[in-house]
Structures are given as structure tokens and as C-alpha cells.
Design an enzyme around this catalytic site. Structure first.
Site, short mmCIF file in Angstrom:
data_model
loop_
_atom_site.label_atom_id
_atom_site.label_comp_id
_atom_site.label_asym_id
_atom_site.label_seq_id
_atom_site.Cartn_x
_atom_site.Cartn_y
_atom_site.Cartn_z
CE LYS A 96 -84.55 55.12 -29.67
NZ LYS A 96 -83.64 55.38 -28.56
O1 G3P Z 1 -82.38 53.36 -25.79
C1 G3P Z 1 -82.95 53.39 -24.54
C2 G3P Z 1 -83.04 52.06 -23.86
O2 G3P Z 1 -81.93 51.30 -24.14
C3 G3P Z 1 -83.39 52.24 -22.42
O3 G3P Z 1 -82.60 51.54 -21.53
O4 G3P Z 1 -81.73 51.04 -19.29
O5 G3P Z 1 -83.28 53.00 -19.59
O6 G3P Z 1 -84.14 50.68 -19.74
P1 G3P Z 1 -82.96 51.57 -19.94
#
Ligand code: G3P
Length: 221
Positions: free
Chosen positions: A83
Site C-alpha cells: 500500500k
Molecule cells: O483503510 C483505511 C480506511 O478505511 C480509513 O477509514 O474510518 O479511518 O476513515 P477511516
């Protein structure tokens, strides 16, 4: 549509994997930090549990080191997808690592232009963060629609991996748009599983069976 779990929590990964629901996993430094312990041990464990793509994120921001970190992470297993963040160095590293046969997920995508560039750099996946766009008053799902249309217009092999998913409606809408993958926090996957009418229906079935059993104590299924 493929379902990935967006977590580094081994218990959740094992639980949903045992139900046959998981096509892959996405992790990031924040998710690893939530679990604590040795992140390398955790990443290796996830890679060994899952029979599908596992995204592991680099923390370097300069091309040369990003490339080295990517190569090191890929040694954890053939199913590792490296990633890289959506930066100039990240795209350069994406192109180079992809040329070595190591697949890349370009993360932190917030615009159709960024998606075009990630696809041009040869990413296997690009990850638009829809919840974070919703958080600032934009429409995350609209971005998915735009990216879907753009990728369908051309011969890009890149898959849309919808990230920052906050609730089950995001999942249904992403599926209707035709996103290739959604990556879900365990809490969202748990909510998808539940319906109050299922619980009530099951409770009634069991109560009726109990009644029948009082009349016929020896019956069993
Ligand atoms: O893979 C990371 C992404 O899904 C982040 O999610 O909830 O931190 O915005 P969030």
C-alpha cells in the site's frame, strides 16, 4: 463484489474468515497501532490466515525507501499487496514495484484525478476514502460513481477498493455502483449480518418448538 476486512484485529479476522466472508484484508499504520504489540508479527499472522490479498502499508515517504519497504513487506507472503499513499513518490514506487510483479494498492485517494493517475501508474487497487469525504460535507459515493465511469471508459485493469466505509448503506450503494471491493471495519460487517426480524423470527421458532417438546418430550431434530 469482493469483501475485505479493514482491520489488524486477529480475532475479527479469524471469526469472519471462518464464515467464508473474506476475500482479503486491508491494514494501515493506524489499525496496527490500535492493536499494539509487534506490528510485523501481526502482519505476518494476517498474511498466513487469509487466502486472498492482504494490503500492508509502507511508512516511508521517499521513493527509494518506499521501494525497499515494499519489497520487504512482500516477503511476508505472495498474497501481500503493498500500500502506497497517493503522492508523486508513491506513484513512482507503484510503477516500479508493479514492474517487479508486486501488486500495489494506492491509498488516500480523494478525487477522480488522483484515481486516473493511480490507474495510469499500474495500481492493482485504488482506495478512495468515502467516509472521510462525507465527514467534510462532500459525497464519497459520488466519487465512486465518477471513478467507476472513468475506469470503465478505458482499458485500465485497476480495481476500485472502497475504503473508509462507515455504515451498511455505504456497502449497498457501492455494490449498486459496481465497485470491485469494499473494505469494511468489523463493526460494519457485523451490522450487515443483523436484522431485528431475523432475531424475532428465530425467537418465535424456538419458543414454538419448546411448546411442541413439552407435549412430546422425546422429539428432536
Ligand atoms: O483503510 C483505511 C480506511 O478505511 C480509513 O477509514 O474510518 O479511518 O476513515 P477511516
Amino acid at each position: 463484489m469482493k469483501i475485505f476486512l479493514d482491520t489488524a484485529n486477529l480475532e475479527s479476522i479469524r471469526m469472519y474468515n471462518d464464515m467464508g466472508l473474506l476475500d482479503g484484508i486491508t491494514t494501515n499504520p493506524t489499525l496496527l497501532s490500535k492493536e499494539g504489540g509487534d506490528p510485523h508479527k501481526t502482519m505476518k499472522e494476517i498474511v498466513s490466515i487469509i487466502n486472498g490479498d492482504v494490503s500492508l502499508e509502507v511508512v516511508a515517504t521517499e521513493y527509494d525507501v518506499m521501494l525497499e519497504e515494499g519489497r520487504r513487506l512482500h516477503k511476508y507472503g505472495d498474497n501481500v499487496v503493498v500500500k502506497y499513499p497517493m503522492t508523486a513518490d508513491g506513484l513512482k514506487a507503484c510503477k516500479a514495484l508493479t514492474a517487479e510483479g508486486i501488486p500495489v494498492n494506492v491509498t488516500l485517494v480523494f478525487s477522480p484525478n488522483q484515481a486516473i493517475l493511480a490507474a495510469k501508474a499500474g495500481a492493482k487497487y485504488l482506495s478512495p476514502f468515502i467516509g472521510r469525504l462525507d465527514d467534510i460535507g462532500e459525497d464519497g459515493l459520488h466519487l465512486i460513481r465518477e471513478i467507476k465511469q472513468i475506469l470503465s471508459n478505458y482499458n485500465f485493469g485497476t480495481q476500485i477498493l472502497v475504503a473508509s466505509v462507515r455504515h451498511p448503506v455505504h456497502v449497498v450503494e457501492a455494490a449498486k455502483i459496481g465497485a470491485d471491493v469494499v473494505t469494511l471495519p468489523p463493526s460494519v460487517l457485523g451490522k450487515m449480518l443483523k436484522h431485528p426480524l431475523t432475531d424475532i423470527g428465530l425467537k418465535n421458532f424456538l419458543a414454538d418448538w419448546k411448546k411442541l417438546k413439552t407435549e412430546n418430550p422425546n422429539i428432536r431434530i
